[in-house]
Design an enzyme around this catalytic site. Structure first.
Site, PDB file in Angstrom:
ATOM      1  N   ASP A  56       0.820  -1.203   0.000  1.00 53.80           N
ATOM      2  CA  ASP A  56       0.000   0.000   0.000  1.00 53.80           C
ATOM      3  C   ASP A  56       0.860   1.261   0.000  1.00 53.80           C
ATOM      4  O   ASP A  56       1.652   1.496   0.924  1.00 53.80           O
ATOM      5  CB  ASP A  56      -0.894  -0.027   1.242  1.00 53.80           C
ATOM      6  CG  ASP A  56      -1.865   1.134   1.267  1.00 53.80           C
ATOM      7  OD1 ASP A  56      -2.797   1.122   0.445  1.00 53.80           O
ATOM      8  OD2 ASP A  56      -1.663   2.068   2.055  1.00 53.80           O
ATOM      9  N   THR A  89      -3.179   5.498  -4.145  1.00 58.79           N
ATOM     10  CA  THR A  89      -2.100   6.266  -3.515  1.00 58.79           C
ATOM     11  C   THR A  89      -0.779   6.102  -4.263  1.00 58.79           C
ATOM     12  O   THR A  89      -0.044   7.070  -4.434  1.00 58.79           O
ATOM     13  CB  THR A  89      -1.918   5.854  -2.044  1.00 58.79           C
ATOM     14  OG1 THR A  89      -1.694   4.454  -1.967  1.00 58.79           O
ATOM     15  CG2 THR A  89      -3.142   6.202  -1.231  1.00 58.79           C
ATOM     16  N   THR A  90      -0.501   4.880  -4.703  1.00 57.71           N
ATOM     17  CA  THR A  90       0.740   4.665  -5.445  1.00 57.71           C
ATOM     18  C   THR A  90       0.676   5.414  -6.771  1.00 57.71           C
ATOM     19  O   THR A  90       1.616   6.108  -7.159  1.00 57.71           O
ATOM     20  CB  THR A  90       0.956   3.159  -5.705  1.00 57.71           C
ATOM     21  OG1 THR A  90       0.735   2.450  -4.497  1.00 57.71           O
ATOM     22  CG2 THR A  90       2.352   2.886  -6.203  1.00 57.71           C
ATOM     23  N   ASP A 381      -9.165  -0.527   1.529  1.00 56.99           N
ATOM     24  CA  ASP A 381      -9.152   0.100   0.198  1.00 56.99           C
ATOM     25  C   ASP A 381     -10.385  -0.316  -0.592  1.00 56.99           C
ATOM     26  O   ASP A 381     -11.035   0.511  -1.241  1.00 56.99           O
ATOM     27  CB  ASP A 381      -7.902  -0.329  -0.602  1.00 56.99           C
ATOM     28  CG  ASP A 381      -6.654   0.444  -0.182  1.00 56.99           C
ATOM     29  OD1 ASP A 381      -6.744   1.237   0.770  1.00 56.99           O
ATOM     30  OD2 ASP A 381      -5.603   0.240  -0.817  1.00 56.99           O
TER      31      ASP A 381
HETATM   32  P1  ADP Z   1      -2.734   2.226  -6.084  1.00 59.08           P
HETATM   33  O1  ADP Z   1      -2.092   2.463  -4.752  1.00 59.08           O
HETATM   34  O2  ADP Z   1      -2.448   3.353  -7.022  1.00 59.08           O
HETATM   35  O3  ADP Z   1      -4.150   1.873  -5.995  1.00 59.08           O
HETATM   36  P2  ADP Z   1      -2.318  -0.490  -6.881  1.00 59.08           P
HETATM   37  O4  ADP Z   1      -1.117  -1.310  -6.619  1.00 59.08           O
HETATM   38  O5  ADP Z   1      -3.551  -0.814  -6.148  1.00 59.08           O
HETATM   39  O6  ADP Z   1      -1.918   1.002  -6.675  1.00 59.08           O
HETATM   40  O7  ADP Z   1      -2.599  -0.582  -8.435  1.00 59.08           O
HETATM   41  C1  ADP Z   1      -3.677   0.060  -9.037  1.00 59.08           C
HETATM   42  C2  ADP Z   1      -3.618  -0.087 -10.538  1.00 59.08           C
HETATM   43  O8  ADP Z   1      -3.674  -1.460 -10.900  1.00 59.08           O
HETATM   44  C3  ADP Z   1      -4.795   0.600 -11.190  1.00 59.08           C
HETATM   45  O9  ADP Z   1      -4.349   1.335 -12.299  1.00 59.08           O
HETATM   46  C4  ADP Z   1      -5.676  -0.573 -11.627  1.00 59.08           C
HETATM   47  O10 ADP Z   1      -6.472  -0.267 -12.753  1.00 59.08           O
HETATM   48  C5  ADP Z   1      -4.630  -1.600 -11.937  1.00 59.08           C
HETATM   49  N1  ADP Z   1      -5.160  -2.973 -11.962  1.00 59.08           N
HETATM   50  C6  ADP Z   1      -5.955  -3.586 -11.064  1.00 59.08           C
HETATM   51  N2  ADP Z   1      -6.238  -4.848 -11.455  1.00 59.08           N
HETATM   52  C7  ADP Z   1      -5.614  -5.044 -12.640  1.00 59.08           C
HETATM   53  C8  ADP Z   1      -5.514  -6.128 -13.565  1.00 59.08           C
HETATM   54  N3  ADP Z   1      -6.125  -7.289 -13.337  1.00 59.08           N
HETATM   55  N4  ADP Z   1      -4.758  -5.946 -14.673  1.00 59.08           N
HETATM   56  C9  ADP Z   1      -4.123  -4.777 -14.879  1.00 59.08           C
HETATM   57  N5  ADP Z   1      -4.180  -3.725 -14.070  1.00 59.08           N
HETATM   58  C10 ADP Z   1      -4.920  -3.843 -12.964  1.00 59.08           C
HETATM   59 MG    MG Z   2      -5.006   0.236  -5.130  1.00 60.60          MG
END
Ligand code: ADP
Ligand code: MG
Length: 514
Positions: A56, A89-90, A381
């Protein structure tokens, strides 16, 4: 002439700009590898040896104990993202870092910071329009909400099968606290309990607190309970016993003991006769009172925390009572079921259903402390994104597709923008490419090739993301794979990243007191 203390440090001009930009970029860079479903976790160990394992962004940045003021502003981006929408957040931190990187290049090409700031603001307006254009026309129903929940949890140590059932639990929880004009997100709490697999995670229609009955002989389960919440000590207050007794005879001693006995019995009888089936008190309960109430079949929890007392009040409609004489039926709360359950070393009290059962608890299970802690963050989240998506009814494609669409629109419109500002607007689009590029890099794909393929797929179909499903990575329409994010998460990321990057870029003088 000196106008500042000789001890203060001052950095000016390019030096100040580049050191701030470097610090901001470095912080954003540090979370980049955690982005997306194939993002890696970080293990953070603090000075006392406490270990946190997480994926996270906001948690990592906060645990890192960052001191540099410009770097701290990137942490604030993640924090405000967490606060406003609970996810992304990332993404927000990584975009902010890349906006700074692009700004650095522009400064080197002699583009003035004010021009960069103007260009970035203009580009972020275009970005917001592009996000609105990406919003799905489909109704945000439970199926969509489940996909939103799952998209936010993939890659968070939940595992494929579990993610699906967790997503269901999350949607059920949010539906439970849905109001006519929004979502009472705060009425969903998450309680973690080590000891079973994460599959055993379930929704409790009520609250869970860490307490055990005051006496072994009390019932461990009461149905249709009338309950009292007290701030009363049920016993003789130590120190209240008259210290000036001078006891000269056995008779006097006996009568003193009798007086105490009858006082204690009086408390017990008042409680028993009030008709309460279950009693929660924030104070202590004398063993004799507890034992008497046990024989009367009353379930008592003593020494409960103030916030637990508040939760019970809000979940059951009880009124807190400060003096035993004031206790009457009107103060009772109602619950369908109150039970005391033992989980290994822990004793828990469940308060379910009831008069004002607005509150629900996601009861998270997992094998170890680190597992349940990370699950708690992931579920937090997921609850946030589902609440956000339900409240606004707007979702956009994930997997980088929205960022590709935004960058495309910005580049298109940049053509009509005059002068050097055009460079800044285009730079903003380039900065957004970091999202699909990072998703590609984190799945082991070549980022440049992936970007080229994504753009051409976007040009021909209007929607293209880099989707991870199981072991496969495909370029396709994320909606078809249920990879969906709330529109507000993307909006907030653009806004907070732009704000921080422009603020840092404008600084050309850093004066630090020693
Ligand atoms: P954040 O802290 O920004 O939420 P995450 O590690 O949760 O970071 O990653 C979020 C990103 O991953 C988003 O752009 C979301 O659309 C993408 N994402 C989620 N599931 C998938 C998937 N199955 N394939 C590709 N991208 C995905
Ligand atoms: Mg996320």
């Amino acid at each position: 002439m000196f106008i500042m203390s000789e001890d203060s440090q001052r950095t000016q001009g390019r030096d100040a700009q580049s050191s701030n930009i470097m610090a901001g970029k470095a912080v954003a860079e540090s979370v980049r590898t955690t982005l997306g479903p194939r993002g890696m976790d970080k293990m953070l160990v603090d000075s006392s040896g406490e270990v946190v394992i997480t994926n996270d962004g906001a948690t990592i940045l906060n645990e890192m104990d960052i001191e540099h003021p410009a770097a701290q502003m990137i942490v604030e981006v993640a924090d405000s993202q967490e606060e406003e929408v609970g996810d992304g957040t990332t993404t927000a931190a990584v975009i902010a870092g890349n906006l700074l990187g692009e700004a650095e290049d522009l400064i080197e090409q002699d583009v003035h910071a004010t021009t960069i700031v103007e260009g970035y603001h203009e580009a972020s307006e275009i970005a917001l329009e592009a996000i609105s254009e990406q919003v799905s026309e489909e109704v945000v129903d439970d199926e969509v909400l489940k996909q939103v929940a799952e998209s936010s949890m993939t890659g968070k140590g939940t595992g494929g099968l579990t993610a699906e059932s967790l997503a269901e639990t999350v949607v059920e929880a949010i539906r439970h606290v849905e109001l006519e004009d929004g979502v009472a997100r705060d009425n969903v709490t998450v309680h973690t309990q080590i000891g079973a697999s994460s599959n055993a995670t379930e929704l409790v229609p009520g609250i869970v607190i860490d307490e055990e009955p005051a006496h072994d002989g009390m019932p461990s389960e009461v149905e249709d309970a009338s309950l009292a919440v007290l701030d009363v000590e049920l016993g003789v207050r130590t120190g209240e016993i008259d210290a000036e007794y001078s006891i000269d005879s056995i008779d006097q001693l006996n009568s003193a003991i009798d007086a105490e006995e009858s006082e204690v019995r009086g408390y017990a009888e008042t409680v028993a006769e009030s008709g309460a089936d279950v009693v929660f008190t924030t104070e202590d309960v004398d063993d004799r009172v507890a034992s008497y109430l046990a024989t009367e079949g009353v379930l008592v929890f003593e020494g409960i925390g103030d916030s637990d007392a508040k939760d019970i009040v809000s979940a059951t409609g009880a009124t807190r009572v400060g003096a035993l004489d004031d206790l009457e039926e009107a103060d009772f709360g109602q619950a369908d079921r109150i039970s005391a359950e033992n989980y290994g070393d822990d004793d828990l009290a469940f308060v379910e259903g009831g008069a004002a059962a607005e509150t629900v608890t996601v009861f998270v299970r997992g094998g170890t402390e680190h597992v349940v802690d990370e699950l708690k963050r992931a579920i937090g989240d997921a609850l946030d994104v589902v609440a956000t998506a339900l409240a606004s009814g707007e979702v956009v494609p994930g997997a980088g597709a929205t960022e590709i669409a935004i960058a495309d629109k910005i580049r298109e419109e940049a053509a009509g923008i005059e002068g050097r500002k055009q460079l800044a607007v285009n730079a903003f689009a380039d900065a957004l490419d970091i999202v699909p590029r990072t998703l590609a890099a984190n799945t082991g794909r070549d980022p440049i090739d992936a970007l080229v393929d994504l753009r051409s797929a976007h040009d021909s179909t209007g929607r293209a993301g880099l989707i991870t499903s199981g072991e496969e990575v495909t370029i396709d329409d994320p909606f078809d794979y249920g990879v969906i994010d709330p529109a507000d998460v993307k909006r907030e990321a653009i806004e907070s990243a732009t704000e921080a990057a422009t603020m840092i870029a404008r600084i050309d003088d850093v004066i630090a007191a020693e």
